[in-house]
Design a protein around this motif. Structure first.
Motif, PDB file in Angstrom:
ATOM      1  N   GLU A 160       0.826  -1.200   0.000  1.00  0.00           N
ATOM      2  CA  GLU A 160       0.000   0.000   0.000  1.00  0.00           C
ATOM      3  C   GLU A 160       0.862   1.253   0.000  1.00  0.00           C
ATOM      4  OE1 GLU A 160      -3.675  -2.116   2.425  1.00  0.00           O
ATOM      5  OE2 GLU A 160      -2.183  -0.927   3.522  1.00  0.00           O
ATOM      6  N   LEU A 161       1.932   1.252   0.774  1.00  0.00           N
ATOM      7  CA  LEU A 161       2.859   2.381   0.812  1.00  0.00           C
ATOM      8  C   LEU A 161       3.493   2.605  -0.554  1.00  0.00           C
ATOM      9  CD1 LEU A 161       4.477   4.573   2.244  1.00  0.00           C
ATOM     10  CD2 LEU A 161       6.060   2.777   3.007  1.00  0.00           C
ATOM     11  N   GLN A 162       4.001   1.551  -1.158  1.00  0.00           N
ATOM     12  CA  GLN A 162       4.634   1.657  -2.469  1.00  0.00           C
ATOM     13  C   GLN A 162       3.641   2.139  -3.532  1.00  0.00           C
ATOM     14  OE1 GLN A 162       7.788   1.577  -3.089  1.00  0.00           O
ATOM     15  NE2 GLN A 162       7.548   1.893  -5.266  1.00  0.00           N
ATOM     16  N   PHE A 163       2.431   1.611  -3.502  1.00  0.00           N
ATOM     17  CA  PHE A 163       1.412   2.036  -4.464  1.00  0.00           C
ATOM     18  C   PHE A 163       1.093   3.516  -4.296  1.00  0.00           C
ATOM     19  CE2 PHE A 163      -2.711   2.609  -6.360  1.00  0.00           C
ATOM     20  CZ  PHE A 163      -2.615   1.863  -7.519  1.00  0.00           C
ATOM     21  N   SER A 164       1.004   3.973  -3.053  1.00  0.00           N
ATOM     22  CA  SER A 164       0.720   5.399  -2.811  1.00  0.00           C
ATOM     23  C   SER A 164       1.838   6.284  -3.338  1.00  0.00           C
ATOM     24  CB  SER A 164       0.474   5.653  -1.325  1.00  0.00           C
ATOM     25  OG  SER A 164       1.667   5.731  -0.575  1.00  0.00           O
ATOM     26  N   ARG A 165       3.068   5.802  -3.290  1.00  0.00           N
ATOM     27  CA  ARG A 165       4.206   6.551  -3.850  1.00  0.00           C
ATOM     28  C   ARG A 165       4.114   6.629  -5.373  1.00  0.00           C
ATOM     29  NH1 ARG A 165       8.524   3.126  -0.434  1.00  0.00           N
ATOM     30  NH2 ARG A 165       8.697   4.469   1.409  1.00  0.00           N
ATOM     31  N   GLN A 166       3.823   5.504  -5.988  1.00  0.00           N
ATOM     32  CA  GLN A 166       3.800   5.430  -7.450  1.00  0.00           C
ATOM     33  C   GLN A 166       2.594   6.129  -8.065  1.00  0.00           C
ATOM     34  OE1 GLN A 166       3.922   1.174  -7.876  1.00  0.00           O
ATOM     35  NE2 GLN A 166       6.160   1.135  -8.008  1.00  0.00           N
ATOM     36  N   HIS A 167       1.524   6.277  -7.302  1.00  0.00           N
ATOM     37  CA  HIS A 167       0.281   6.856  -7.821  1.00  0.00           C
ATOM     38  C   HIS A 167      -0.197   8.004  -6.938  1.00  0.00           C
ATOM     39  CE1 HIS A 167      -0.166   3.565 -10.693  1.00  0.00           C
ATOM     40  NE2 HIS A 167       0.294   2.794  -9.720  1.00  0.00           N
ATOM     41  N   SER A 168       0.732   8.831  -6.472  1.00  0.00           N
ATOM     42  CA  SER A 168       0.389   9.861  -5.487  1.00  0.00           C
ATOM     43  C   SER A 168      -0.667  10.852  -5.979  1.00  0.00           C
ATOM     44  CB  SER A 168       1.638  10.607  -5.018  1.00  0.00           C
ATOM     45  OG  SER A 168       2.253  11.272  -6.102  1.00  0.00           O
ATOM     46  N   GLU A 169      -0.728  11.089  -7.261  1.00  0.00           N
ATOM     47  CA  GLU A 169      -1.729  12.031  -7.789  1.00  0.00           C
ATOM     48  C   GLU A 169      -3.133  11.436  -7.822  1.00  0.00           C
ATOM     49  OE1 GLU A 169      -1.409  15.330  -8.569  1.00  0.00           O
ATOM     50  OE2 GLU A 169       0.511  15.019  -7.564  1.00  0.00           O
ATOM     51  N   GLU A 170      -3.227  10.110  -7.795  1.00  0.00           N
ATOM     52  CA  GLU A 170      -4.528   9.448  -7.873  1.00  0.00           C
ATOM     53  C   GLU A 170      -4.893   8.696  -6.596  1.00  0.00           C
ATOM     54  OE1 GLU A 170      -2.051   8.171 -10.118  1.00  0.00           O
ATOM     55  OE2 GLU A 170      -2.422   9.550 -11.763  1.00  0.00           O
ATOM     56  N   PHE A 171      -3.991   8.711  -5.594  1.00  0.00           N
ATOM     57  CA  PHE A 171      -4.174   7.904  -4.394  1.00  0.00           C
ATOM     58  C   PHE A 171      -4.847   8.699  -3.277  1.00  0.00           C
ATOM     59  CE2 PHE A 171      -2.938   5.970  -0.388  1.00  0.00           C
ATOM     60  CZ  PHE A 171      -3.128   4.617  -0.635  1.00  0.00           C
ATOM     61  N   TYR A 172      -5.848   8.075  -2.660  1.00  0.00           N
ATOM     62  CA  TYR A 172      -6.555   8.680  -1.528  1.00  0.00           C
ATOM     63  C   TYR A 172      -6.650   7.660  -0.407  1.00  0.00           C
ATOM     64  CZ  TYR A 172      -8.173  12.327  -4.680  1.00  0.00           C
ATOM     65  OH  TYR A 172      -8.231  13.365  -5.566  1.00  0.00           O
ATOM     66  N   LEU A 173      -6.395   8.104   0.799  1.00  0.00           N
ATOM     67  CA  LEU A 173      -6.647   7.285   1.974  1.00  0.00           C
ATOM     68  C   LEU A 173      -7.946   7.789   2.585  1.00  0.00           C
ATOM     69  CD1 LEU A 173      -5.247   5.205   4.159  1.00  0.00           C
ATOM     70  CD2 LEU A 173      -5.424   7.282   5.498  1.00  0.00           C
ATOM     71  N   TYR A 174      -8.920   6.898   2.729  1.00  0.00           N
ATOM     72  CA  TYR A 174     -10.170   7.206   3.421  1.00  0.00           C
ATOM     73  C   TYR A 174     -10.061   6.579   4.801  1.00  0.00           C
ATOM     74  CZ  TYR A 174     -12.647   8.766  -0.815  1.00  0.00           C
ATOM     75  OH  TYR A 174     -13.071   9.436  -1.934  1.00  0.00           O
ATOM     76  N   LYS A 218      -5.259  13.015   0.243  1.00  0.00           N
ATOM     77  CA  LYS A 218      -4.775  12.692  -1.098  1.00  0.00           C
ATOM     78  C   LYS A 218      -3.252  12.673  -1.093  1.00  0.00           C
ATOM     79  CE  LYS A 218      -4.620  14.328  -5.835  1.00  0.00           C
ATOM     80  NZ  LYS A 218      -4.908  15.416  -6.757  1.00  0.00           N
ATOM     81  N   GLY A 219      -2.685  11.754  -1.840  1.00  0.00           N
ATOM     82  CA  GLY A 219      -1.241  11.714  -2.019  1.00  0.00           C
ATOM     83  C   GLY A 219      -0.593  10.540  -1.321  1.00  0.00           C
ATOM     84  N   SER A 220       0.719  10.490  -1.424  1.00  0.00           N
ATOM     85  CA  SER A 220       1.446   9.358  -0.855  1.00  0.00           C
ATOM     86  C   SER A 220       1.312   9.344   0.663  1.00  0.00           C
ATOM     87  CB  SER A 220       2.920   9.394  -1.259  1.00  0.00           C
ATOM     88  OG  SER A 220       3.599  10.414  -0.562  1.00  0.00           O
ATOM     89  N   LEU A 221       1.298   8.155   1.211  1.00  0.00           N
ATOM     90  CA  LEU A 221       1.147   7.999   2.653  1.00  0.00           C
ATOM     91  C   LEU A 221       2.283   8.666   3.412  1.00  0.00           C
ATOM     92  CD1 LEU A 221      -0.033   4.281   2.632  1.00  0.00           C
ATOM     93  CD2 LEU A 221      -1.414   6.295   3.202  1.00  0.00           C
ATOM     94  N   GLU A 222       3.509   8.564   2.897  1.00  0.00           N
ATOM     95  CA  GLU A 222       4.650   9.121   3.622  1.00  0.00           C
ATOM     96  C   GLU A 222       4.643  10.643   3.640  1.00  0.00           C
ATOM     97  OE1 GLU A 222       8.080   7.492   1.751  1.00  0.00           O
ATOM     98  OE2 GLU A 222       7.442   8.171  -0.212  1.00  0.00           O
TER      99      GLU A 222
END
Length: 98
Positions: free
Chosen positions: A44-58, A76-80
Motif C-alpha cells: 500500500e505504501l509503495q502504491f501510494s508513492r507510485q500513484h500519489s496524484e490518484e491515491f486517496y486514503l479514506y 490525497k497523495g502518498s502515505l509518507e
C-alpha cells in the motif's frame, strides 16, 4: 478491487472523479480515535508513492459495529507525505552468509 484481487493491489477501491480521471482509494477503519494508530502494508505504501496524484486514503475512525457508524476524513497523495510512518515489523530471510 480488494474483493477480487485481495490485498495485493495496493488499494481497496478503484473509482473515478466526475471528469473521468481515476481515483485509487485505500480504506482504513478502526474503532480508535482520529489520531489513533492504524496499519498499512508495504505494498500500500509503495502504491501510494507510485500513484500519489490518484491515491486517496479514506480513514474511518470511532467506528461502532452496533450502529455501523463512524467518523471520516480523506487525504490525497502518498502515505509518507501525509503521515509519520513507523516500521514495526520486518520479514527475515536467510541471507547470502547463511
Amino acid at each position: 478491487v480488494a474483493e477480487i484481487e485481495g490485498d495485493g493491489a495496493g488499494y481497496d477501491i478503484e473509482s473515478y472523479h466526475l471528469d473521468g480521471t481515476r481515483k485509487y482509494i485505500e480504506l482504513k477503519t478502526t474503532t480508535g480515535t482520529e489520531s489513533g494508530d492504524f496499519y498499512v502494508t508495504a505494498n500500500e505504501l509503495q502504491f501510494s508513492r507510485q500513484h500519489s496524484e490518484e491515491f486517496y486514503l479514506y480513514r474511518v475512525y470511532d467506528y461502532n459495529e452496533q450502529t455501523n457508524r463512524g467518523k471520516f476524513f480523506a487525504v490525497k497523495g502518498s502515505l509518507e507525505n501525509n503521515f509519520a510512518l513507523l516500521p514495526i515489523q520486518f520479514r527475515v530471510k536467510l541471507g547470502p552468509q547463511g
